[in-house]
Design an enzyme around this catalytic site. Structure first.
Site, PDB file in Angstrom:
ATOM      1  N   ASP A  64       0.797  -1.232   0.000  1.00  0.00           N
ATOM      2  CA  ASP A  64       0.000   0.000   0.000  1.00  0.00           C
ATOM      3  C   ASP A  64       0.828   1.280   0.000  1.00  0.00           C
ATOM      4  O   ASP A  64       0.350   2.343  -0.362  1.00  0.00           O
ATOM      5  CB  ASP A  64      -0.941   0.012   1.226  1.00  0.00           C
ATOM      6  CG  ASP A  64      -0.196  -0.239   2.540  1.00  0.00           C
ATOM      7  OD1 ASP A  64       1.039  -0.346   2.514  1.00  0.00           O
ATOM      8  OD2 ASP A  64      -0.858  -0.334   3.596  1.00  0.00           O
ATOM      9  N   HIS A  65       2.091   1.190   0.423  1.00  0.00           N
ATOM     10  CA  HIS A  65       2.912   2.407   0.540  1.00  0.00           C
ATOM     11  C   HIS A  65       3.618   2.743  -0.766  1.00  0.00           C
ATOM     12  O   HIS A  65       3.506   3.836  -1.287  1.00  0.00           O
ATOM     13  CB  HIS A  65       3.981   2.221   1.629  1.00  0.00           C
ATOM     14  CG  HIS A  65       3.469   2.359   3.022  1.00  0.00           C
ATOM     15  ND1 HIS A  65       2.549   1.513   3.570  1.00  0.00           N
ATOM     16  CD2 HIS A  65       3.774   3.249   4.002  1.00  0.00           C
ATOM     17  CE1 HIS A  65       2.301   1.889   4.825  1.00  0.00           C
ATOM     18  NE2 HIS A  65       3.032   2.932   5.103  1.00  0.00           N
ATOM     19  N   ASP A 119       4.008  -1.445  11.383  1.00  0.00           N
ATOM     20  CA  ASP A 119       3.570  -0.102  11.041  1.00  0.00           C
ATOM     21  C   ASP A 119       2.970   0.494  12.311  1.00  0.00           C
ATOM     22  O   ASP A 119       2.220  -0.178  13.025  1.00  0.00           O
ATOM     23  CB  ASP A 119       2.516  -0.131   9.932  1.00  0.00           C
ATOM     24  CG  ASP A 119       2.269   1.270   9.401  1.00  0.00           C
ATOM     25  OD1 ASP A 119       2.818   1.604   8.334  1.00  0.00           O
ATOM     26  OD2 ASP A 119       1.557   2.036  10.080  1.00  0.00           O
ATOM     27  N   ARG A 379      -0.272  12.688  10.508  1.00  0.00           N
ATOM     28  CA  ARG A 379       1.050  13.269  10.783  1.00  0.00           C
ATOM     29  C   ARG A 379       1.287  14.479   9.907  1.00  0.00           C
ATOM     30  O   ARG A 379       0.947  14.454   8.720  1.00  0.00           O
ATOM     31  CB  ARG A 379       2.152  12.238  10.515  1.00  0.00           C
ATOM     32  CG  ARG A 379       2.104  11.142  11.524  1.00  0.00           C
ATOM     33  CD  ARG A 379       3.244  10.159  11.393  1.00  0.00           C
ATOM     34  NE  ARG A 379       3.165   9.259  12.535  1.00  0.00           N
ATOM     35  CZ  ARG A 379       3.492   7.985  12.510  1.00  0.00           C
ATOM     36  NH1 ARG A 379       3.946   7.432  11.403  1.00  0.00           N
ATOM     37  NH2 ARG A 379       3.388   7.254  13.586  1.00  0.00           N
ATOM     38  N   SER A 535       6.823   7.019  13.095  1.00  0.00           N
ATOM     39  CA  SER A 535       6.830   5.772  12.325  1.00  0.00           C
ATOM     40  C   SER A 535       7.627   4.658  12.999  1.00  0.00           C
ATOM     41  O   SER A 535       8.601   4.905  13.697  1.00  0.00           O
ATOM     42  CB  SER A 535       7.440   6.065  10.956  1.00  0.00           C
ATOM     43  OG  SER A 535       7.965   4.897  10.396  1.00  0.00           O
ATOM     44  N   ARG A 537       9.416   2.576  11.378  1.00  0.00           N
ATOM     45  CA  ARG A 537      10.428   2.122  10.414  1.00  0.00           C
ATOM     46  C   ARG A 537      11.751   1.790  11.107  1.00  0.00           C
ATOM     47  O   ARG A 537      12.405   2.656  11.691  1.00  0.00           O
ATOM     48  CB  ARG A 537      10.611   3.169   9.307  1.00  0.00           C
ATOM     49  CG  ARG A 537      11.071   4.520   9.774  1.00  0.00           C
ATOM     50  CD  ARG A 537      10.981   5.573   8.674  1.00  0.00           C
ATOM     51  NE  ARG A 537       9.584   5.915   8.412  1.00  0.00           N
ATOM     52  CZ  ARG A 537       9.163   7.094   7.971  1.00  0.00           C
ATOM     53  NH1 ARG A 537      10.026   8.040   7.691  1.00  0.00           N
ATOM     54  NH2 ARG A 537       7.887   7.333   7.776  1.00  0.00           N
TER      55      ARG A 537
HETATM   56  C1  MIC Z   1       4.148   6.218   8.396  1.00  0.00           C
HETATM   57  O1  MIC Z   1       2.974   6.562   8.498  1.00  0.00           O
HETATM   58  O2  MIC Z   1       5.109   6.947   8.742  1.00  0.00           O
HETATM   59  C2  MIC Z   1       4.453   4.846   7.845  1.00  0.00           C
HETATM   60  C3  MIC Z   1       5.104   5.051   6.542  1.00  0.00           C
HETATM   61  O3  MIC Z   1       3.273   4.135   7.650  1.00  0.00           O
HETATM   62  C4  MIC Z   1       5.347   4.142   8.852  1.00  0.00           C
HETATM   63  C5  MIC Z   1       5.928   2.889   8.379  1.00  0.00           C
HETATM   64  C6  MIC Z   1       7.075   3.084   7.442  1.00  0.00           C
HETATM   65  O4  MIC Z   1       7.880   3.998   7.629  1.00  0.00           O
HETATM   66  O5  MIC Z   1       7.173   2.281   6.522  1.00  0.00           O
HETATM   67  C7  MIC Z   1       4.701   3.871  10.202  1.00  0.00           C
HETATM   68  O6  MIC Z   1       3.830   4.592  10.612  1.00  0.00           O
HETATM   69  O7  MIC Z   1       5.159   2.974  10.937  1.00  0.00           O
HETATM   70 FE1  SF4 Z   2       0.039   4.762   5.180  1.00  0.00          FE
HETATM   71 FE2  SF4 Z   2       1.356   5.415   7.422  1.00  0.00          FE
HETATM   72 FE3  SF4 Z   2      -0.100   7.223   6.104  1.00  0.00          FE
HETATM   73 FE4  SF4 Z   2      -1.305   5.285   7.381  1.00  0.00          FE
HETATM   74  S1  SF4 Z   2      -0.058   6.896   8.300  1.00  0.00           S
HETATM   75  S2  SF4 Z   2      -1.780   6.008   5.321  1.00  0.00           S
HETATM   76  S3  SF4 Z   2       0.093   3.580   7.074  1.00  0.00           S
HETATM   77  S4  SF4 Z   2       1.749   6.205   5.349  1.00  0.00           S
END
Ligand code: MIC
Ligand code: SF4
Length: 641
Positions: A64-65, A119, A379, A535, A537
């Site tokens: 999805d990313h 995630d 965010r 995140s 990550r």
């Molecule tokens: C995000 O919202 O920052 C992400 C991208 O979904 C991350 C995961 C990632 O960095 O792949 C998260 O929230 O954990």
């Molecule tokens: Fe995707 Fe993270 Fe954004 Fe949710 S917050 S839509 S998981 S990038």
């Protein structure tokens, strides 16, 4: 003494420790989820552990990313993930099927189960009464291999809801109100548990919005009881047989209580660059906006998109405002097409995007220079939209839709009468884009497909007894993992290539970080409170480790990042006396003696300033062992071979 909902679910899954606040516990994990941006690394680690098949009740791999596919890298990763799912017994949610958290809530999340996801917004599953926790990829890989998940027994905060949300005020405003009260570190090592008569007025998708964005308070997770409303939702998803009643005892004792009267809430907005900078929309109403983005795992349910379509129907968006809409899942899209509401969005001028993360993580639709962008996301960190000079504000779908019409931040209550919005009795259930696991026999014939961007995992050696080096970077409070390891269209596709992605470490803070780290042979980072929020990550630990980072010394850590540092052999330390932070300058030369790690305290010699500073840590014995062997992976491998 009665039990909280959190204690009930944790107790049923407890494999080590006691449910005593702040102590180390280990729990059995029933379900896991990964997404493609963290998944490739998690599965490389799972492969390295050397197990034939996932050991959980259910594991799902979502894509999805990384769906922009500007070259071969993302599609290569998708193929790798699909072949891994086939080989090891996972469900595979194909690209185009939707955002992991939205799809998991619709199709898989179950009351009373534990879910671990790579995630940070995995707590969305708390909307149906799961204990759903975000973690680094390696912890999820370990859970798939049957390892228990270790955490500190969290405190349980009761969020007691009364009343009913007024028209044009929605679930997003509830979680923004909580953020307004407790901020982005208010719930670190705590669970937000929702009770009170007000919960009966909230549907599962609304509960999902609240538990999703609970992550921004630093909470370990958030959870709602599983009640009649949960039952209706599961029945409408053809999963009625998975419902169980799950409630806290009447005399459950909570560590803290937050009371919210839903009837008194008003539209709220998180201002740049933190989800914790919350104001009322009224306070800054009239702010000229350039872009409105509706979607993300926080606000992309059918309920939300219907609310937006109702407001936009028969109207046209402001001529200097761009509007994007990304649904959370194919189920949502199918409904919106059948009901004709997709046409309402399109006719009003919305740019309809793929049902994926998209602009939330800077994957396309970056705003113009210096833009004001209004988002229903969770965010608004600096640079996350893809445009460093942009200012992102976080709002509800109702505020976003009304503001898209006026071109200014607008209190949606000024719209007039709330458009009627009916939810279907049954959802359209079509799982043809979720590939189920193969049998053990069939799986034997599957070959793993690896593209050239999928580089082998770097290996890190054991820790020495003495760490030496200089302070490579000194940073303030609330540094996010988006600062440490940015995402976006240029960087996100490099998630399975550590040497390449490490070039972008701390890029938004200091472009010279990568070169300086290599030149100096690594060193230390010094930071303030809540270091590593945001995140999950693990690349925010692996890539700095690859550049030689030895220890991070801060006032306090965010939960997931702290675990990720240990997993990859970076020593996480905190000041015994927070004032000592002030005595340190970037470039100072440090020596840290790790021989006393077992005592919970170590001494830092600042050779430049000629002073000694006392540092603490919260590591368990297992974590100390993991650190010493060079991280969690070598440690687990030892066990499984
Ligand atoms: C995000 O919202 O920052 C992400 C991208 O979904 C991350 C995961 C990632 O960095 O792949 C998260 O929230 O954990
Ligand atoms: Fe995707 Fe993270 Fe954004 Fe949710 S917050 S839509 S998981 S990038």
């Amino acid at each position: 003494m009665g039990k909280t909902l959190t204690e009930k679910v944790l107790e049923q899954h407890l494999v080590e420790g006691k449910l005593e606040k702040g102590t180390d516990i280990a729990i059995k994990i029933d379900q896991t989820l990964t997404q493609d941006a963290t998944g490739t690394m998690a599965y490389l680690q799972f492969e390295a552990i050397g197990i034939d098949r996932v050991q959980t009740e259910l594991s799902v791999s979502y894509v999805d990313h990384n769906t922009l596919q500007t070259d071969f890298k993302n599609p290569d990763d998708h193929r790798y993930l699909q072949s891994i799912a086939a080989k090891y017994g996972l469900y595979f949610s194909r690209p185009g099927n939707g955002i992991c958290h939205q799809v998991h809530l619709e199709r898989f999340a179950r009351p009373g189960k534990t879910l671990l996801g790579s995630d940070s917004h995995t707590p969305t599953g708390g909307g149906v009464g799961s204990i759903a926790i975000g973690a680094g990829g390696l912890d999820v890989a370990a859970a798939m291999a049957g390892e228990a998940f270790r955490l500190k027994m969290p405190k349980v905060v009761n969020v007691y809801l009364t009343g009913k949300l007024p028209d044009f005020v929605s679930a997003k405003d509830v979680i923004l109100e909580i953020l307004r009260r407790i901020g982005v570190k208010g719930a670190v090592n705590k669970v937000l548990e929702y009770t009170g008569p007000g919960i009966k007025t909230l549907t599962v998708p609304e509960r999902g919005t609240i538990t999703n964005m609970g992550t921004e308070t630093g909470a370990t997770t958030s959870i709602f009881p599983s009640d009649e409303i949960t039952k209706e939702f599961l029945e409408a998803q053809e999963r009625g047989d998975q419902w169980i009643l799950l409630e806290p005892d009447n005399d459950a004792e909570y560590d803290e209580k937050i009371e919210i009267n839903l009837s008194e809430l008003e539209p709220l907005v998180a201002t740049p660059h933190s989800p914790g900078n919350v104001k009322t929309v009224k306070e800054i109403e009239g702010l000229k906006i350039d872009q409105v983005c509706i979607g993300s795992c926080t606000n992309s349910s059918l309920r939300d998109l219907k609310a937006v379509a109702g407001i936009l129907k028969g109207k046209t968006i402001d001529e200097s405002t761009v509007l994007t809409v990304s649904a959370g899942s194919r189920q949502v899209v199918e409904h919106m097409i059948h009901s004709g509401e997709m046409l309402d969005l399109l006719k009003a001028g919305a740019r309809i995007l793929e049902n994926a993360c998209g602009p939330c993580i800077g994957m396309g639709l970056a705003p113009k220079s210096d833009a004001i962008t209004l988002r229903t996301f969770n965010r608004n960190f600096l640079g996350r939209s893809g445009t460093r000079s942009a200012q992102a504000y976080l709002v509800s779908p109702e505020t976003a839709a009304v503001s898209a019409l006026t071109g200014k931040l607008t209190d949606p209550r000024s719209f007039g009468k709330l458009p009627k919005s009916e939810m279907p009795e049954k959802f359209i259930v079509n799982d043809n884009m979720i590939i189920p696991p193969l049998s053990i026999e069939e799986a034997k014939n599957v070959d793993i497909v690896r593209g050239p961007n999928i580089k082998p995992l770097p290996e890190f050696g054991p820790l020495p007894d003495n760490l030496e080096g200089e302070v490579l970077l000194k940073v303030e409070d609330d540094i996010t993992t988006d600062h440490i390891m940015p995402a976006g269209a240029q960087i996100l596709p490099l998630r399975s290539n550590i040497p390449e992605i490490s070039k972008f470490v701390f890029n938004v803070v200091d472009e010279s970080f990568h070169d300086r780290s290599l030149e100096k042979g690594g060193g230390f980072i010094v930071g303030g409170d809540n270091y590593g929020q945001g995140s999950s990550r693990e690349h925010a630990a692996i890539a700095p480790k690859y550049l030689g980072l030895k220890a991070v010394i801060v006032k306090s850590f965010a939960r997931i990042h702290l675990a990720n540092l240990v997993n990859f052999g970076i020593v996480p330390l905190t000041f015994e006396n927070k004032e000592d932070y002030n005595s340190i300058d970037q470039g100072d030369k440090f020596e840290v003696d790790l021989t006393t790690l077992q005592t919970g305290k170590v001494t830092l010699k600042n050779l430049t300033k000629n002073v000694e500073i006392s540092l603490l840590h919260s590591l368990s014995e297992t974590e100390i062992e993991e650190l010493k062997t060079g991280g969690k992976l070598p440690h687990i491998k030892q066990k499984h071979t």
